[in-house]
Design an enzyme around this catalytic site. Structure first.
Site, PDB file in Angstrom:
ATOM      1  N   LYS A 134       0.854  -1.186   0.000  1.00  0.00           N
ATOM      2  CA  LYS A 134       0.000   0.000   0.000  1.00  0.00           C
ATOM      3  C   LYS A 134       0.895   1.243   0.000  1.00  0.00           C
ATOM      4  CE  LYS A 134      -3.761   2.062   2.755  1.00  0.00           C
ATOM      5  NZ  LYS A 134      -4.625   1.857   3.948  1.00  0.00           N
ATOM      6  N   SER A 158      -9.762  -0.506   7.048  1.00  0.00           N
ATOM      7  CA  SER A 158      -9.139  -0.252   5.742  1.00  0.00           C
ATOM      8  C   SER A 158      -8.461  -1.448   5.083  1.00  0.00           C
ATOM      9  CB  SER A 158      -8.132   0.890   5.854  1.00  0.00           C
ATOM     10  OG  SER A 158      -8.809   2.125   5.836  1.00  0.00           O
ATOM     11  N   SER A 191      -9.554   1.955   2.962  1.00  0.00           N
ATOM     12  CA  SER A 191      -8.643   2.710   2.129  1.00  0.00           C
ATOM     13  C   SER A 191      -7.664   1.849   1.328  1.00  0.00           C
ATOM     14  CB  SER A 191      -7.879   3.698   3.004  1.00  0.00           C
ATOM     15  OG  SER A 191      -7.050   3.029   3.918  1.00  0.00           O
TER      16      SER A 191
END
Lengths: 456, 96
Positions: free
Chosen positions: A63, A162, A138
């Protein structure tokens, strides 16, 4: 691979081809192709020599809020566009030490703030099951990369869901470890008392291997626990488990009928397998999201004060003096949701409102943790849908922050209380989108949690 | 809760942000709605409950205070928007 039928180079090329073919998904912000191919040769040699590490053969995406020295990281924000990490996160060091191959960095909501990946400065991520729908967030790029077979696994971060929410939206596994189980050193901070790095994978066994490597005490993160890391791969699943189902969750009016049915089928299956399932009451459910927003925005307003336009990141060319540099660089560099959260956080921490909002939320946080611990005195796991609905359509909630915040209603609990929780794929909705169920367990029992999840 | 322009200006100044025109109306609206939403917290009786501040049960995690170089000066300056060979360059902040 050991039979010599596939090579590491061939495997990396396979993922690189997929990434190229599925470029429209917008999962990757940057692909480190040449480097990954070179690493593949190095790892291949090690496999031949019998010296390969535990994660040899694993091609992993990061990420875009996890630092990797010498590589760009931006938290999907304009304010960090072009920023190069000057050190690596502990999790990255650990992955590399066990011969994982890192293939690129993955799109996410700006500073990990969002539930749909629509807050990225670099465009939304498309759900591979239906491009009109969101990936979740996210860690949207991380979930879609695993869903669309663009890499074997990914590391995301989970502050209020997330990792788990996009995992559920994309039909993959996602784990939020216990607070303090995995080092946050080198993770761009959003809310430091909530953030945890966690894996997204296509199988529990990949998740076990990754957790075995990334969990544990780290001198660079004083909040990591000294609790020994158990053996994830030999941990046996509990034969007669006690599972609590939150009534307020399962019968919540926001829960989609098919999602509810999927959870009920899971419950039936658990009972058939000899486990005890009991409905319990958790009256605090409706205040979880408010607690989450007060505390995380407060922590974010403080964490994000470091983006000043002075030492790194975007500096506004419009600014005339120092004060103006701060204000213009931040106002032009941050997106609307990040600014909204900084403002809310500044509000709840400001004189006159601190006690009514910030302290109050910390008090409720204690009640949530105590009530949760109390449940785990009697039960091994808590079962809930991961999300009330499958992935919604892009644009559907982006004008309404509160509707978006409620997408996290079942996931924020684990971050408020600190417990580990895993999202497990649970069939497909009649609209063609994946669904997920979530299991939460006692602190530092990830090994048991994953072993049990594997039986579902 | 009603949010005034003055409150938005004060918060924006504390947060080192700027909101102009339409943006200001948006943030006012959003904050007002979010605050109404988080007012739900007041339904919970927290009399005598200690605020939960630290998530870890560990007390006094100490280490030796050793001098170590983790990044070099060049690395520290590498991402600066404006710099010379030794320093970060910032706009003037003292008037003569």
């Amino acid at each position: 691979m050991q039979a010599g039928k596939i090579t590491m180079r061939g495997l990396v090329s396979y993922y690189l081809d997929n990434i190229e073919k599925q470029k429209m998904l917008n999962a990757f912000l940057e692909v480190w192709a040449e480097e990954a191919l070179l690493a593949a040769e190095r790892v291949e040699q090690k496999i031949k020599n019998g010296t390969a590490g535990k994660l040899a053969g694993m091609v992993i995406g990061l990420k875009d809020n996890i630092c990797y020295k010498g590589h760009c990281v931006s938290a999907s924000s304009k304010i960090l566009d072009g920023f190069q990490s000057v050190y690596s996160a502990t999790v990255v060091e650990k992955l590399l030490a066990e011969d994982a191959i890192i293939i690129g960095r993955l799109n996410c909501d700006e500073f990990a703030m969002g539930a749909s990946n629509e807050n990225s400065a670099f465009g939304r991520v498309l759900n591979a099951a239906n491009h009109d729908h969101v990936s979740g967030g996210s860690s949207g790029g991380a979930a879609v990369a695993v869903q669309a077979d663009l890499c074997l696994a990914a590391l995301g971060s989970d502050t209020g869901g997330s990792v788990r929410q996009p995992a559920a939206f994309c039909g993959v596994y996602g784990l939020k470890p216990t607070y303090g189980r995995v080092s946050r050193y080198g993770l761009i901070a959003y809310a430091s008392s909530f953030d945890q790095i966690g894996p997204l994978t296509a199988s529990i066994s990949d998740m076990q291997l990754i957790m075995q490597v990334i969990a544990g005490k780290d001198l660079n993160d004083a909040t990591t626990s000294a609790q020994p890391v158990p053996n994830f791969t030999t941990c046996m699943p509990r034969l007669k488990a006690k599972i609590a189902v939150m009534k307020e969750g399962l019968y919540h009016n926001g829960v989609d009928a098919e999602v509810k049915k999927a959870v009920e089928e899971t419950i039936e299956k658990l009972k058939t397998n000899g486990h005890q399932v009991e409905e319990i009451s958790f009256p605090l459910l409706d205040v979880l999201v408010p607690v989450y927003y007060v505390l995380t925005t407060a922590e974010a307003s403080s964490n994000l004060s470091r983006f000043s336009g002075l030492m790194y990141g975007y500096r506004s060319p419009q600014a005339k003096d120092l004060e103006d540099t701060y204000k213009k660089s931040r106002s032009e560099g941050f997106g609307p949701e990040v600014k909204r959260r900084i403002m809310l956080g500044t509000f709840v921490l400001s004189a006159g409102f601190f006690d009514a909002y910030y302290s109050k939320a910390q008090q409720v946080r204690r009640l949530v943790r105590e009530t949760t611990n109390h449940i785990f005195e009697k039960f091994d796991f808590i079962l809930l849908p991961t999300t009330p609905t499958p992935a919604f359509k892009a644009g559907e909630k982006s004008k309404d922050p509160i509707a978006m915040y409620l997408a996290d209603i079942f996931t924020v609990h684990a971050n408020i209380a600190g417990n580990p929780a895993v999202s497990i794929p649970c069939g497909t909705h009649s609209n063609g989108l994946p669904m997920g169920v979530q299991l939460m367990s006692k602190n530092f029992t990830e090994a048991e949690l994953l072993a049990f999840a594997n039986t579902l | 809760m009603d949010i005034s322009n003055e409150l938005i200006d004060k918060l924006a100044d504390l947060a080192k942000l700027e909101f102009n025109g339409e943006e200001k109306e948006h943030i006012k609206n959003d904050l007002s709605r979010i605050l109404t939403f988080i007012d739900k917290l007041n339904e919970i009786d927290t009399n005598g409950v200690e605020p939960l501040i630290f998530m870890s049960d560990a007390v006094n995690v100490l280490r030796e205070d050793e001098v170590k170089q983790t990044i070099t000066k060049e690395e520290a300056l590498q991402n600066a928007p404006k710099k010379d060979s030794d320093y970060f360059r910032v706009p003037k902040f003292l008037d003569k």
